[in-house]
Write a protein that holds these residues in place. Structure first.
Motif, PDB file in Angstrom:
ATOM      1  N   GLY A 104       0.811  -1.215   0.000  1.00 57.16           N
ATOM      2  CA  GLY A 104       0.000   0.000   0.000  1.00 57.16           C
ATOM      3  C   GLY A 104       0.847   1.269   0.000  1.00 57.16           C
ATOM      4  O   GLY A 104       0.553   2.233  -0.713  1.00 57.16           O
TER       5      GLY A 104
ATOM      6  N   ILE B  76       8.064  -9.506   0.206  1.00 51.69           N
ATOM      7  CA  ILE B  76       8.431  -8.085   0.303  1.00 51.69           C
ATOM      8  C   ILE B  76       8.813  -7.530  -1.072  1.00 51.69           C
ATOM      9  O   ILE B  76       8.242  -6.542  -1.542  1.00 51.69           O
ATOM     10  CB  ILE B  76       9.608  -7.878   1.290  1.00 51.69           C
ATOM     11  CG1 ILE B  76       9.239  -8.398   2.674  1.00 51.69           C
ATOM     12  CG2 ILE B  76      10.002  -6.405   1.356  1.00 51.69           C
ATOM     13  CD1 ILE B  76      10.413  -8.450   3.643  1.00 51.69           C
TER      14      ILE B  76
ATOM     15  N   GLY C 165      11.568 -10.441   7.291  1.00 52.16           N
ATOM     16  CA  GLY C 165      12.357  -9.425   6.581  1.00 52.16           C
ATOM     17  C   GLY C 165      13.537  -9.937   5.792  1.00 52.16           C
ATOM     18  O   GLY C 165      14.411  -9.150   5.437  1.00 52.16           O
TER      19      GLY C 165
ATOM     20  N   VAL D 209     -10.943   0.566   7.175  1.00 51.70           N
ATOM     21  CA  VAL D 209     -11.973   0.736   6.140  1.00 51.70           C
ATOM     22  C   VAL D 209     -13.008  -0.363   6.354  1.00 51.70           C
ATOM     23  O   VAL D 209     -12.672  -1.550   6.398  1.00 51.70           O
ATOM     24  CB  VAL D 209     -11.360   0.661   4.720  1.00 51.70           C
ATOM     25  CG1 VAL D 209     -12.454   0.606   3.665  1.00 51.70           C
ATOM     26  CG2 VAL D 209     -10.437   1.842   4.485  1.00 51.70           C
TER      27      VAL D 209
HETATM   28  C1  FAD Z   1       5.746 -15.156   9.841  1.00 51.93           C
HETATM   29  C2  FAD Z   1       6.017 -14.476   8.516  1.00 51.93           C
HETATM   30  C3  FAD Z   1       7.310 -14.342   8.055  1.00 51.93           C
HETATM   31  C4  FAD Z   1       7.573 -13.732   6.821  1.00 51.93           C
HETATM   32  N1  FAD Z   1       8.866 -13.605   6.420  1.00 51.93           N
HETATM   33  C5  FAD Z   1       9.138 -13.020   5.234  1.00 51.93           C
HETATM   34  C6  FAD Z   1      10.489 -12.844   4.823  1.00 51.93           C
HETATM   35  O1  FAD Z   1      11.443 -13.189   5.538  1.00 51.93           O
HETATM   36  N2  FAD Z   1      10.728 -12.259   3.587  1.00 51.93           N
HETATM   37  C7  FAD Z   1       9.692 -11.847   2.767  1.00 51.93           C
HETATM   38  O2  FAD Z   1       9.961 -11.342   1.670  1.00 51.93           O
HETATM   39  N3  FAD Z   1       8.386 -11.998   3.157  1.00 51.93           N
HETATM   40  C8  FAD Z   1       8.096 -12.564   4.357  1.00 51.93           C
HETATM   41  N4  FAD Z   1       6.791 -12.696   4.765  1.00 51.93           N
HETATM   42  C9  FAD Z   1       5.719 -12.253   3.831  1.00 51.93           C
HETATM   43  C10 FAD Z   1       5.560 -10.737   3.873  1.00 51.93           C
HETATM   44  O3  FAD Z   1       5.436 -10.310   5.206  1.00 51.93           O
HETATM   45  C11 FAD Z   1       4.293 -10.342   3.109  1.00 51.93           C
HETATM   46  O4  FAD Z   1       4.302 -10.939   1.832  1.00 51.93           O
HETATM   47  C12 FAD Z   1       4.203  -8.818   2.919  1.00 51.93           C
HETATM   48  O5  FAD Z   1       4.160  -8.181   4.170  1.00 51.93           O
HETATM   49  C13 FAD Z   1       2.947  -8.487   2.132  1.00 51.93           C
HETATM   50  O6  FAD Z   1       2.783  -7.096   2.133  1.00 51.93           O
HETATM   51  P1  FAD Z   1       1.335  -6.459   1.896  1.00 51.93           P
HETATM   52  O7  FAD Z   1       1.523  -4.983   1.993  1.00 51.93           O
HETATM   53  O8  FAD Z   1       0.750  -7.036   0.668  1.00 51.93           O
HETATM   54  O9  FAD Z   1       0.424  -7.005   3.093  1.00 51.93           O
HETATM   55  P2  FAD Z   1       0.591  -6.858   4.660  1.00 51.93           P
HETATM   56  O10 FAD Z   1       1.994  -6.633   5.038  1.00 51.93           O
HETATM   57  O11 FAD Z   1      -0.112  -8.026   5.254  1.00 51.93           O
HETATM   58  O12 FAD Z   1      -0.210  -5.539   5.002  1.00 51.93           O
HETATM   59  C14 FAD Z   1      -1.605  -5.399   4.902  1.00 51.93           C
HETATM   60  C15 FAD Z   1      -1.974  -4.146   5.698  1.00 51.93           C
HETATM   61  O13 FAD Z   1      -3.339  -3.851   5.508  1.00 51.93           O
HETATM   62  C16 FAD Z   1      -3.895  -3.445   6.736  1.00 51.93           C
HETATM   63  N5  FAD Z   1      -5.345  -3.654   6.645  1.00 51.93           N
HETATM   64  C17 FAD Z   1      -5.986  -4.834   6.434  1.00 51.93           C
HETATM   65  N6  FAD Z   1      -7.319  -4.627   6.347  1.00 51.93           N
HETATM   66  C18 FAD Z   1      -7.519  -3.285   6.501  1.00 51.93           C
HETATM   67  C19 FAD Z   1      -8.676  -2.457   6.511  1.00 51.93           C
HETATM   68  N7  FAD Z   1      -9.904  -2.963   6.306  1.00 51.93           N
HETATM   69  N8  FAD Z   1      -8.536  -1.119   6.712  1.00 51.93           N
HETATM   70  C20 FAD Z   1      -7.288  -0.589   6.902  1.00 51.93           C
HETATM   71  N9  FAD Z   1      -6.153  -1.327   6.925  1.00 51.93           N
HETATM   72  C21 FAD Z   1      -6.267  -2.662   6.708  1.00 51.93           C
HETATM   73  C22 FAD Z   1      -3.170  -4.329   7.756  1.00 51.93           C
HETATM   74  O14 FAD Z   1      -3.234  -3.775   9.051  1.00 51.93           O
HETATM   75  C23 FAD Z   1      -1.759  -4.348   7.207  1.00 51.93           C
HETATM   76  O15 FAD Z   1      -0.965  -3.298   7.705  1.00 51.93           O
HETATM   77  C24 FAD Z   1       6.489 -13.268   6.002  1.00 51.93           C
HETATM   78  C25 FAD Z   1       5.184 -13.389   6.472  1.00 51.93           C
HETATM   79  C26 FAD Z   1       4.944 -13.972   7.711  1.00 51.93           C
HETATM   80  C27 FAD Z   1       3.529 -14.073   8.199  1.00 51.93           C
END
Ligand code: FAD
Length: 378
Positions: free
Chosen positions: A15, A266, A46, A120
């Protein structure tokens, strides 16, 4: 009612990157993040290759890097090790909270309006735009970007996971370890990722398991000081098409833009968000909504093939038993497979490894029939 050209739901890596790119192009954009602090609660480990982040313009600042990984070790169920150097992969372990804050500052500096502590509740079409309704207010937006992460990703691709951050003398600094065992981590693995200074992020994930139980098994007999314990699912189901419908666009984990082999998301979230923002901006400039379909086409041309390969490898991996894995490891160690892994691209690891080893050698090494390999690919 306030009006934005784009409203982004979710203020994490996807986002914030999409908002930053749109603001850079002079587009009015608002981000809603339900948590009060950007980057919190931190659930991700990370581990990332700097290569793709740099290529798409979002290299982490030095202060967000906890450790640089120099060595990887894969462990078979019976305890055999395959160790390799990772220097050429440029692997960094990020403090995810700090990296998300860096992205947020960049987005705000470029003019994005980031609102935290606001969830939201829903959004509904209103003519050629959307009414985005939060707990406190409603805004009008021409486009909505869904960057809400795993909550919108397809259920069947979600695997339970848990991780501890801990401190211990036995931690191997600047390295990561991956543990395969289809009993304790069915369809995935356990992991230990050094975050430097004798600290590590230790995790476990697998289909149909209690990941905390498997994590305790991984740490059995080891002394450590826990810093943080968290349970949070990972996503391995592959891209969730279509990436856009009308004026609604998905980016990051909500679009399934995560590696099906490692659940790393990431760098793909950053790259995909840069691509999405480019096509949203072009669509706004031309007032031609059909242009938005190019987002998915552009993405598939860059990442589609690797994603399909990763999904095939995942399917094949899930069909293996512990004795299959032990046998595969023995042959891989015997034939010096470490040297093929060392030159691989971390983000396109399957295609680079397959290219280096050659499909015929893979079949020989795995000791499986070509027919069963091909079957698993389809
Ligand atoms: C245990 C674990 C370890 C990981 N380790 C790694 C790693 O080492 N390397 C790597 O590359 N990836 C790793 N990942 C994957 C990585 O964290 C995710 O792929 C990445 O964070 C996805 O980013 P995103 O912005 O799509 O979603 P997210 O990071 O999940 O963010 C979604 C955001 O939306 C917000 N949100 C949701 N619904 C609403 C709403 N209705 N209104 C307002 N806000 C809302 C949430 O609060 C959140 O902040 C790991 C994941 C996990 C669970």
């Amino acid at each position: 009612m306030e009006r934005y050209e784009v409203a982004v739901i979710g203020g994490s890596v996807a986002g914030l990157t999409v908002a930053s790119e749109l603001a850079r192009r002079g587009i009015s954009v608002c981000v809603f993040e339900e948590h009060c602090e950007i980057g919190e609660p931190e659930k991700c480990d990370g581990l990332v290759s700097l290569n793709l982040l740099r290529r798409f313009g979002y290299q982490p600042s030095l202060g967000t890097i906890q450790d640089m990984i120099k060595r990887g070790v894969l462990h078979s169920p019976s305890g055999k090790e395959l160790s390799f150097e990772t220097g050429r992969m440029e692997l960094a372990v990020l403090d995810r909270s700090l990296y998300d804050m860096q992205l947020c500052k960049t987005a705000e500096y470029r003019g994005a309006d980031v609102r935290t502590g606001i969830r939201v509740k829903k959004f509904r079409p209103e003519g050629a735009s959307f009414e985005v309704i939060t707990e406190r207010e409603a805004v009008n937006a021409g486009f909505v970007v869904d960057a809400t992460g795993p909550s919108s990703a397809p259920r069947q691709g979600i695997i339970p996971a848990a991780k501890y951050e801990l401190e211990a003398d036995w931690i191997d600094d600047s390295s990561f370890h991956v543990f395969f065992d289809q009993v304790y981590f069915p369809g995935f693995f356990g992991w230990i990722i050094s975050s430097g200074k004798k600290r590590a992020k230790v995790g476990a994930a697998g289909r149909g398991i209690n990941p905390f139980y498997s994590l305790e098994h991984l740490l059995l007999g080891k002394e450590y000081k826990p810093i943080k314990k968290i349970g949070s699912p990972i996503y391995v189901g592959g891209p969730s098409y279509p990436f856009s419908e009308g004026r609604l666009v998905k980016v990051g984990e909500s679009a399934g833009q995560v590696k099906p082999t490692t659940a790393g998301g990431i760098s793909l979230a950053v790259a995909s968000s840069v691509i999405a923002a480019r096509w949203i901006a072009d669509t706004i400039a031309s007032s031609n909504i059909r242009l938005l379909q190019n987002y998915q086409k552009d993405w598939v041309s860059r990442f589609g093939r690797e994603m399909r390969l990763m999904l095939s490898v995942r399917k094949f991996f899930e069909s293996l038993s512990n004795s299959d894995l032990n046998r595969l490891f023995s042959v891989a160690v015997e034939r010096g497979m470490d040297k093929y892994i060392e030159g691989a691209d971390f983000d396109f690891h399957i295609s680079t490894i397959v290219r280096r080893i050659g499909i015929r050698n893979i079949v020989n090494i795995a000791g499986i029939s070509l027919a069963s390999l091909i079957k698993s690919f389809f």
